[in-house]
Design an enzyme around this catalytic site. Sequence first.
Site, PDB file in Angstrom:
ATOM      1  N   TRP A   1       0.833  -1.200   0.000  1.00 40.91           N
ATOM      2  CA  TRP A   1       0.000   0.000   0.000  1.00 40.91           C
ATOM      3  C   TRP A   1       0.866   1.247   0.000  1.00 40.91           C
ATOM      4  CZ3 TRP A   1      -1.078  -4.363   2.868  1.00 40.91           C
ATOM      5  CH2 TRP A   1      -2.259  -5.030   2.487  1.00 40.91           C
TER       6      TRP A   1
ATOM      7  N   HIS B   1      -7.430   0.824   3.341  1.00 47.51           N
ATOM      8  CA  HIS B   1      -8.512  -0.121   3.053  1.00 47.51           C
ATOM      9  C   HIS B   1      -9.498  -0.076   4.221  1.00 47.51           C
ATOM     10  CE1 HIS B   1      -5.546  -3.386   4.825  1.00 47.51           C
ATOM     11  NE2 HIS B   1      -5.608  -2.300   5.563  1.00 47.51           N
TER      12      HIS B   1
ATOM     13  N   ARG C   1      -5.205   5.870  -1.171  1.00 49.71           N
ATOM     14  CA  ARG C   1      -3.840   5.428  -1.451  1.00 49.71           C
ATOM     15  C   ARG C   1      -3.120   6.498  -2.254  1.00 49.71           C
ATOM     16  NH1 ARG C   1      -4.994  -1.028  -2.674  1.00 49.71           N
ATOM     17  NH2 ARG C   1      -6.185  -1.251  -0.759  1.00 49.71           N
TER      18      ARG C   1
ATOM     19  N   GLN D   1     -14.640   1.264  -0.546  1.00 54.92           N
ATOM     20  CA  GLN D   1     -14.566  -0.190  -0.403  1.00 54.92           C
ATOM     21  C   GLN D   1     -15.731  -0.712   0.410  1.00 54.92           C
ATOM     22  OE1 GLN D   1     -10.751  -1.255   1.350  1.00 54.92           O
ATOM     23  NE2 GLN D   1      -9.991  -1.853  -0.664  1.00 54.92           N
TER      24      GLN D   1
ATOM     25  N   VAL E   1      -5.366 -12.870   5.903  1.00 56.66           N
ATOM     26  CA  VAL E   1      -6.214 -14.045   5.650  1.00 56.66           C
ATOM     27  C   VAL E   1      -5.349 -15.259   5.331  1.00 56.66           C
ATOM     28  CG1 VAL E   1      -8.354 -12.907   4.936  1.00 56.66           C
ATOM     29  CG2 VAL E   1      -6.519 -13.250   3.262  1.00 56.66           C
TER      30      VAL E   1
ATOM     31  N   ALA F   1     -13.291 -13.005   5.734  1.00 58.25           N
ATOM     32  CA  ALA F   1     -13.325 -11.565   5.464  1.00 58.25           C
ATOM     33  C   ALA F   1     -13.218 -11.381   3.961  1.00 58.25           C
ATOM     34  CB  ALA F   1     -12.174 -10.854   6.164  1.00 58.25           C
TER      35      ALA F   1
HETATM   36  N1  PHE Z   1      -8.095  -5.078   2.220  1.00 57.47           N
HETATM   37  C1  PHE Z   1      -7.790  -5.753   0.997  1.00 57.47           C
HETATM   38  C2  PHE Z   1      -7.447  -4.716  -0.072  1.00 57.47           C
HETATM   39  O1  PHE Z   1      -7.757  -3.566   0.101  1.00 57.47           O
HETATM   40  C3  PHE Z   1      -8.956  -6.587   0.512  1.00 57.47           C
HETATM   41  C4  PHE Z   1      -9.259  -7.733   1.411  1.00 57.47           C
HETATM   42  C5  PHE Z   1     -10.147  -7.608   2.440  1.00 57.47           C
HETATM   43  C6  PHE Z   1      -8.642  -8.960   1.235  1.00 57.47           C
HETATM   44  C7  PHE Z   1     -10.435  -8.655   3.264  1.00 57.47           C
HETATM   45  C8  PHE Z   1      -8.924 -10.019   2.044  1.00 57.47           C
HETATM   46  C9  PHE Z   1      -9.833  -9.866   3.055  1.00 57.47           C
HETATM   47  O2  PHE Z   1      -6.894  -5.046  -1.107  1.00 57.47           O
END
Ligand code: PHE
Length: 354
Positions: free
Chosen positions: A163, A180, A206, A220, A263, A317
């Site tokens: 990021w 995010h 970002r 998002q 994850v 998630a």
């Molecule tokens: N937060 C991640 C992104 O912005 C997306 C994501 C959310 C991936 C939750 C896995 C679980 O790219």
Amino acid sequence: MTDGSHGLSARINEVREQAIEELKSVSDGETLRDWERKWIGPKGEITSMLRSLGSLAKEDRPAAGRDAQALRSKLEAAFTPVQELIERQQMERRLAEESIDVTLPGRRPDIGAAHPISAMIDELIEIFAHLGFQAVFGPEVETGRYNFDLLNIPADHPARDVWDTIIIDDPAAEIVMRTHTSPMQARTMERLDPPIRVIVPGRSYRYEAQDASHEWMFTQLEGLAVDTNITMTDLKGVLQELARQLFGPERRVRLRCDFFPFVEPGVDFAVDCAICNGKGCRVCKHSGWLEMGGAGMVHPNVLRGVGYDPEKYTGFAFGLGFERLVMMKYGVDDIRAFNGNDLRFLKKFATVTI
Ligand code: PHE
């Protein structure tokens, strides 16, 4: 009868005739007031006539006085209907001037409408409400702890470079614009106990060069479910349902391995293109699939970080980008249009009035 009383009765006749004659030519409020002042007002002709009674012989006074009073009554009686007429005319004129034509069509006010992203947020909140998910909202300015650390992204972890972050103020304090909506995973788990089913719609930021498919500010939707016995099947079922609600009952979802530090296992998910039914077209760039976002099973470290026992609880998630979703759904080909404030663009979505 003396000479003096003769003179007065002649005067009374004269006044009567002249006053009545003049009254006939009165045509408005102003000339009527002049007439009143001149003849029957406190300084008018009748008054001065009554004052002059004193100069008559005593025996002539009562009769002359009665005549003069009778004349006043007569003139007042003549005055009243004229006054009423003129007042009515004035009123009618005013009414005519001030009246409005209620049959005239009004000027249509410019009615605002929900921004396409806001409309999509509402639509998704509704879809997820039916799946038992509650919408929660979190801060757009975050700390490194929630944006990175509690998401299993330690300071020296290479994923932290994924990021490009907008940092507020002192870099050492690590106050950032959230990159995010995932920081709300830890915030929600800290506040609530399982079972948890939440979605988090919101803006993310970002540090990014803008082009047709990149914006430094975007929206998002995070999803999080934590409970005993949550499996990958639950994740796939929810994403499948989301795709069908958004793009129709025929849609299928594809999960492929991907990496996100928070994850394990991690996937990216895509839906088969509704435009070409997965055959390949311009919208899906001839792949048959539309990428929607990332997902996976909540990493044990994330559960541990908020004090949950990963042996007891599991969760999934996911995160997806709104702009991309709206672009796919409505065939918008430049992400910059959303914040460009061009009314011609925004009005195309003006189906939801607010
Ligand atoms: N937060 C991640 C992104 O912005 C997306 C994501 C959310 C991936 C939750 C896995 C679980 O790219």
